[in-house]
Design an enzyme around this catalytic site. Sequence first.
Site, short mmCIF file in Angstrom:
data_model
loop_
_atom_site.label_atom_id
_atom_site.label_comp_id
_atom_site.label_asym_id
_atom_site.label_seq_id
_atom_site.Cartn_x
_atom_site.Cartn_y
_atom_site.Cartn_z
N GLY A 1 71.14 20.73 20.03
CA GLY A 1 69.92 21.25 20.67
C GLY A 1 69.97 21.09 22.16
N ASN A 2 68.86 21.32 22.81
CA ASN A 2 68.78 21.11 24.26
C ASN A 2 67.37 20.66 24.62
OD1 ASN A 2 67.09 23.51 25.08
ND2 ASN A 2 68.76 24.54 24.02
N ARG A 3 67.12 20.44 25.91
CA ARG A 3 65.89 19.77 26.32
C ARG A 3 64.72 20.71 26.58
NH1 ARG A 3 67.28 17.70 31.40
NH2 ARG A 3 65.08 17.18 31.52
#
Length: 395
Positions: free
Chosen positions: A208-210
Amino acid sequence: MVRDKTIVLGVTGSIAAYKAVELASKLTQEGARVDVVMTKAAQQFVTPLTFRTITGRPVASEMFDLASEFSIEHVALAERADLVVIAPATANVIAKLAAGIADDVLTCTVLDTKAPVIVAPAMHANMYQNRITQENIARLKERGFVFVGPGYGRLATGEVGPGRLAELDDILGTIRQVLGREGDLAGRRIVVSAGGTQELIDPVRHIGNRSSGKMGYAIAEAARDRGASVVLVSAPTALAPPAGVEVVQVQTALQMRDAVLKASAKADALLMAAAVSDYRPKAAARKKIKKEVETLSLELVRNPDILAEARGDLIRVGFAAESEDVVENARKKLEGKNLDLIVANDITASDSGFGADTNRVIIIDRQGKVESLPLLPKLEVAHRILDKVVALLSG
Ligand code: PMT
């Protein structure tokens, strides 16, 4: 949307009447002139003095009030109103409105006004589900009344079911949407993507990412408030779905591609604020991967480029989250994906980019014009981007 508007807030006899105080307060703080109209039953729950203190304006409750500032109370209110909001609305007031009964200031005002009317029901679940109430609601909807809620949850009786007053954010969102109906995006269909996609490794893990989704959600809300019909394709976020926006929830880049391409087939503009994972595991393990080896390699394959695939007669806006050579890298993406605009964020600052409520962006267009915006709330950034989209749409 709300500033300088006259909003008649009708409050009827429900325990949720206390929530109308906060609604009146928020609208007043946003610069609206809030004229509260209370039924007799509402005054059993909250006093007119509460609303008078919050709004700084007289509260109407009596049909024949000689001390009133209005000549004929309901006629004056009906004429002045840009919008009437009834929150909470009991089964009784809904029935009266459906039947055209006008026997107090609120029902007279609604019958008299040409302004749009929003109704936020609050009542016991059985009353709400009763066929008579449902028929009354359907009749009012047919006549253009806008309903928000009710929500599902714990009711005053302790039971759980439909009948709770809608969340204030949903009521406020609906108010902005209705007031913005004639805005500069009226009749336009806008697709927005938001959040960070999650690429499955196994049933419990993902890449995932932020991205929090805040930037994309702000664009969706801003477009709604300017009259657009909005489809928000959202990867998982902690944000509540905005009222008046069609939200399509997805998880992976492939799901986002399908949803975005479907929604943008008939769209006027696509704004891709989502942080789409460039790669995904070649195959997600069907069972949880055990901690058996010292090192573990994942084979990743490229995800399709959604923006590049979204062809057709629509304005395409990309975002670029950059940590160095911001303008140069964003420009390459604009050209590589043949975009109309690209919005570059410098993600090295803590008050901008991922997760923050504010953003500092640089907007670059096809002609190479570069505009740097100062640090602004994401909703304001959204409006600045939409100003450009409106200009592009009008040729
Ligand atoms: O969600 P927030 O916490 O509010 O943060 C907002 C944000 C920083 C995530 C947002 O403003 C942002 O910059 N989004 C783009 C993130 C990014 O780095 O995108 P990119 O450089 O990988 O891609 C460029 C553009 O192509 C983006 O519009 C992206 O949505 C799109 N893209 C990328 C990959 C892919 N496979 N398909 C795409 O369409």
